[in-house]
Motif scaffolding. Structure first.
Motif, PDB file in Angstrom:
ATOM      1  N   UNK A  21       0.789  -1.234   0.000  1.00 20.91           N
ATOM      2  CA  UNK A  21       0.000   0.000   0.000  1.00 20.91           C
ATOM      3  C   UNK A  21       0.817   1.279   0.000  1.00 20.91           C
ATOM      4  N   UNK A  22       2.174   1.177  -0.015  1.00 20.32           N
ATOM      5  CA  UNK A  22       2.978   2.395   0.025  1.00 20.32           C
ATOM      6  C   UNK A  22       3.035   3.082  -1.330  1.00 20.32           C
ATOM      7  N   UNK A  23       2.813   2.344  -2.397  1.00 26.70           N
ATOM      8  CA  UNK A  23       2.628   2.924  -3.720  1.00 26.70           C
ATOM      9  C   UNK A  23       1.133   2.884  -4.018  1.00 26.70           C
ATOM     10  N   UNK A  24       0.529   4.051  -4.156  1.00 25.25           N
ATOM     11  CA  UNK A  24      -0.917   4.139  -4.333  1.00 25.25           C
ATOM     12  C   UNK A  24      -1.246   4.734  -5.691  1.00 25.25           C
ATOM     13  N   UNK A  25      -2.463   4.491  -6.148  1.00 26.92           N
ATOM     14  CA  UNK A  25      -2.829   4.927  -7.485  1.00 26.92           C
ATOM     15  C   UNK A  25      -2.726   6.434  -7.648  1.00 26.92           C
ATOM     16  N   UNK A  26      -2.993   7.187  -6.564  1.00 30.92           N
ATOM     17  CA  UNK A  26      -2.920   8.643  -6.724  1.00 30.92           C
ATOM     18  C   UNK A  26      -1.472   9.140  -6.757  1.00 30.92           C
ATOM     19  N   UNK A  27      -0.506   8.344  -6.225  1.00 26.78           N
ATOM     20  CA  UNK A  27       0.912   8.706  -6.290  1.00 26.78           C
ATOM     21  C   UNK A  27       1.747   7.427  -6.301  1.00 26.78           C
ATOM     22  N   UNK A  63       1.367   8.950 -17.378  1.00 28.24           N
ATOM     23  CA  UNK A  63      -0.072   9.053 -17.569  1.00 28.24           C
ATOM     24  C   UNK A  63      -0.510  10.486 -17.302  1.00 28.24           C
ATOM     25  N   UNK A  64      -1.586  10.906 -17.937  1.00 29.28           N
ATOM     26  CA  UNK A  64      -2.047  12.287 -17.778  1.00 29.28           C
ATOM     27  C   UNK A  64      -2.303  12.624 -16.308  1.00 29.28           C
ATOM     28  N   UNK A  65      -2.685  11.622 -15.513  1.00 29.22           N
ATOM     29  CA  UNK A  65      -2.950  11.868 -14.092  1.00 29.22           C
ATOM     30  C   UNK A  65      -1.680  12.163 -13.311  1.00 29.22           C
ATOM     31  N   UNK A  66      -0.521  11.818 -13.886  1.00 24.26           N
ATOM     32  CA  UNK A  66       0.738  11.967 -13.161  1.00 24.26           C
ATOM     33  C   UNK A  66       1.655  13.031 -13.767  1.00 24.26           C
ATOM     34  N   UNK A  67       1.215  13.705 -14.815  1.00 22.12           N
ATOM     35  CA  UNK A  67       2.122  14.638 -15.482  1.00 22.12           C
ATOM     36  C   UNK A  67       2.557  15.782 -14.565  1.00 22.12           C
ATOM     37  N   UNK A  68       1.706  16.164 -13.597  1.00 20.70           N
ATOM     38  CA  UNK A  68       2.096  17.240 -12.681  1.00 20.70           C
ATOM     39  C   UNK A  68       3.264  16.812 -11.794  1.00 20.70           C
ATOM     40  N   UNK A  69       3.343  15.511 -11.451  1.00 20.20           N
ATOM     41  CA  UNK A  69       4.495  15.030 -10.686  1.00 20.20           C
ATOM     42  C   UNK A  69       5.783  15.180 -11.505  1.00 20.20           C
ATOM     43  N   UNK A  70       5.713  14.812 -12.790  1.00 22.89           N
ATOM     44  CA  UNK A  70       6.897  14.903 -13.647  1.00 22.89           C
ATOM     45  C   UNK A  70       7.346  16.355 -13.765  1.00 22.89           C
ATOM     46  N   UNK A  71       6.404  17.256 -13.997  1.00 23.29           N
ATOM     47  CA  UNK A  71       6.763  18.671 -14.139  1.00 23.29           C
ATOM     48  C   UNK A  71       7.360  19.233 -12.858  1.00 23.29           C
ATOM     49  N   UNK A  72       6.797  18.831 -11.718  1.00 24.24           N
ATOM     50  CA  UNK A  72       7.304  19.326 -10.438  1.00 24.24           C
ATOM     51  C   UNK A  72       8.683  18.776 -10.118  1.00 24.24           C
TER      52      UNK A  72
END
Length: 361
Positions: A21-27, A63-72
């Motif tokens: 559970x330490x890797x979750x779908x939202x992050x 994935x489009x849901x994670x692109x903000x993580x990549x940019x940050x």
């Protein structure tokens, strides 16, 4: 010195469910500082390739849901170097899209594709091996797999059997087996004929484009040859509408398993896939029976072979466990046997999602 035509594609779109559970779908795990090093797995992978390549030659597909993580996390790269899948697919469609974008920038590109969740023990040897792989790819048509000798009968990896040795040091792949059971993995390791598939592949962009044209539906093909996009924005809009037409197909199934022009480059940089609890334990423990903590404080008594990861501020006291995962994140605590945990976690994920809903996944 690497060629000016060398590029890298980092795969960072997975959900990371094997480390639930330490890797979750939202992050997912690739965006987390899983080991308390100060850098996420994605950032560490980027750093590794940035030591070899200019920043504008490194692309990330997510994935489009994670692109903000990549940019940050990677402010050094531009939006044009981030490809955001509108829906989850496997690695073959993702790589096909990234190759399309790169080849439209550089017709002579050679590309290394790498997951974002690997550990490399010797950075200098890694750089030497990558440079050699890109140099070999630049001289021929073929699919070069960076392989390492197995050190244990790990059922979670792909196994490549060596065939005929080539004059340039490459080895033709005779057979490929993805995630065999432990008994077969033991036989493969004992035979001395097999390499682990690290998931890092190298090839010329023109070769990959030709192979993708043979395997995949005509999504980008017309735009490749006769009707190029006017801009990256137009390409992104087109892919948002059409990416779902691609099959859910891995690069191994599409290109490696048919064994057409597929080769092993033996590598020696010390490698581990950090995608499962068991593989993390195997990559980080130093002594027989050792307990491993990941950015966590714990007290062990009469306990061995365990791996523990808890949120900051939690303290674990563990007595009597042997060979277990103890992992907590948010609303889930997982305690389960470490060996072959991937199959167990798949089972638990389905049951928990059915009982409790997506917020527990």
């Amino acid at each position: 010195m690497l060629s000016k035509n060398a590029y890298c594609v980092i795969l960072a779109g997975g959900k990371g469910r094997r480390l639930w559970p330490c890797s979750r779908e939202e992050k997912p795990k690739q965006f987390d500082d899983f080991f308390g090093s100060g850098r996420s797995q994605l950032q560490q992978t980027y750093d590794r390739f940035r030591a070899l390549l200019p920043a504008d030659h490194i692309y990330v597909i997510t994935n489009v849901a994670y692109q903000h993580f990549v940019k940050d996390q990677l402010p050094e790269i531009t939006s044009e170097q981030i490809l955001s899948e509108p829906v989850h697919r496997n690695t073959l469609p993702s790589i096909a899209w990234s190759v399309f974008r790169i080849i439209n920038q550089d017709k002579n590109a050679s590309i290394i594709v790498s997951p974002s969740d690997h550990a490399v023990l010797d950075e200098q040897i890694f750089r030497d091996d990558v440079a050699r792989a890109l140099s070999l790819a630049n001289k021929q048509d073929g699919f070069i797999c960076m392989g390492v000798r197995p050190t244990r009968p790990e059922p979670g990896y792909g196994y490549m059997q060596e065939g005929k040795k080539q004059p340039d040091g490459l080895i033709k792949i005779k057979s490929f087996t993805e995630k065999p059971n432990r008994e077969f993995a033991q036989l493969f390791m004992q035979s001395g004929e097999f390499y682990w598939n690290t998931g890092m592949f190298v090839a010329r962009a023109t070769y990959l484009t030709k192979r993708f044209d043979e395997i995949l539906p005509n999504v980008l093909r017309d735009h490749q040859y006769s009707n190029p996009f006017a801009s990256i924005e137009e390409e992104n809009e087109y892919m948002a509408e059409n990416f779902s037409c691609y099959p859910n197909l891995s690069i191994e199934r599409g290109i490696l398993e048919p064994l057409t022009d597929a080769y092993i480059l033996p590598c020696h940089f010390g490698w581990a896939d950090l995608g499962t609890w068991h593989s993390i334990y195997e990559a980080t423990h130093n002594a027989e029976g050792e307990n491993i903590t990941l950015d966590t404080e714990a007290l062990f008594e009469h306990a061995k072979n365990n791996i523990v990861k808890l949120p900051h501020g939690r303290f674990a006291v563990i007595n009597g466990l042997d060979g277990y995962i103890v992992a907590e994140q948010g609303n889930v605590l997982l305690i389960c046997p470490k060996e072959d945990s991937s199959a167990l976690i798949r089972k638990y994920l389905g049951e928990v999602q059915l009982r409790k809903g997506d917020q527990y996944i």
